[in-house]
Design a protein around this motif. Structure first.
Motif, PDB file in Angstrom:
ATOM      1  N   LEU A  81       0.835  -1.195   0.000  1.00  0.00           N
ATOM      2  CA  LEU A  81       0.000   0.000   0.000  1.00  0.00           C
ATOM      3  C   LEU A  81       0.874   1.251   0.000  1.00  0.00           C
ATOM      4  CD1 LEU A  81      -2.743  -0.988   2.594  1.00  0.00           C
ATOM      5  CD2 LEU A  81      -2.882  -1.106   0.111  1.00  0.00           C
ATOM      6  N   GLY A 133      -1.967   4.110   2.027  1.00  0.00           N
ATOM      7  CA  GLY A 133      -3.246   3.434   2.193  1.00  0.00           C
ATOM      8  C   GLY A 133      -3.929   3.027   0.901  1.00  0.00           C
ATOM      9  N   THR A 188      -3.796   0.997  -2.942  1.00  0.00           N
ATOM     10  CA  THR A 188      -3.100  -0.012  -3.732  1.00  0.00           C
ATOM     11  C   THR A 188      -2.420   0.672  -4.911  1.00  0.00           C
ATOM     12  OG1 THR A 188      -4.987  -0.439  -5.181  1.00  0.00           O
ATOM     13  CG2 THR A 188      -4.824  -1.781  -3.146  1.00  0.00           C
TER      14      THR A 188
END
Length: 162
Positions: A5, A8, A10
């Motif tokens: 990540l 936070g 992808t």
């Protein structure tokens, strides 16, 4: 195996969210679509292979812009020549909808003003944030904005009252 990540998000979400920003920055620097594609790809490859920890999405976005600018600078240093867009209207498709109106004019401004104007008006960064991203003094950013506005006004054919 867990997915990596970035602030936070992808990798795929980062790519979708910031593709337009990175493309715009590269267009403002290079004005050559083939080179823009190369720098875009290199920027996101560097993100994918990076082990950098990002504090938040703003930090991630600023980092991507800085890397894109560095990639463009490296490419310009290596080649020292580039062919301008054959048709500036083709580039308009690569800008966010609200910046299409000025994209053609930005492409006619000198590079040092073009990037500052793009970050300020299209990406809506503050002067201090632009200074951090470009690693220049805030007063330099203000000067480039002021001079860039004069150039844009002459391109648009604005009146002299302002």
């Amino acid at each position: 195996m867990s997915e990596i990540l970035f602030a936070g998000l992808t990798y795929e979400k980062v790519l979708k969210k910031y593709a337009q920003t990175v493309t715009g920055v590269c267009i403002m620097r290079l004005k050559n679509y083939a080179d823009v594609e190369d720098c875009f790809q290199n920027t996101f490859v560097k993100l994918y292979t990076s082990s950098k920890i990002f504090a938040d999405e703003d930090h991630l976005k600023a980092w991507l812009i800085r890397i894109a600018i560095n990639e463009c600078t490296d490419l310009l240093r290596k080649s020292r020549w580039f062919a301008p867009f054959e048709d500036a209207r083709k580039a308009k498709a690569d800008f966010p909808e609200d910046s299409i109106d000025i994209s053609w004019a930005l492409l006619k401004t000198p590079q040092k003003y073009r990037v500052v104007l793009y970050l300020y008006y299209c990406e809506q960064y503050k002067v201090s944030e632009i200074a951090d991203i470009l690693k220049v003094n805030e007063n330099t950013v203000k000067t480039r904005l002021k001079r860039g506005r004069v150039i844009l006004k002459s391109i648009y054919g604005g009146d002299e009252r302002e």
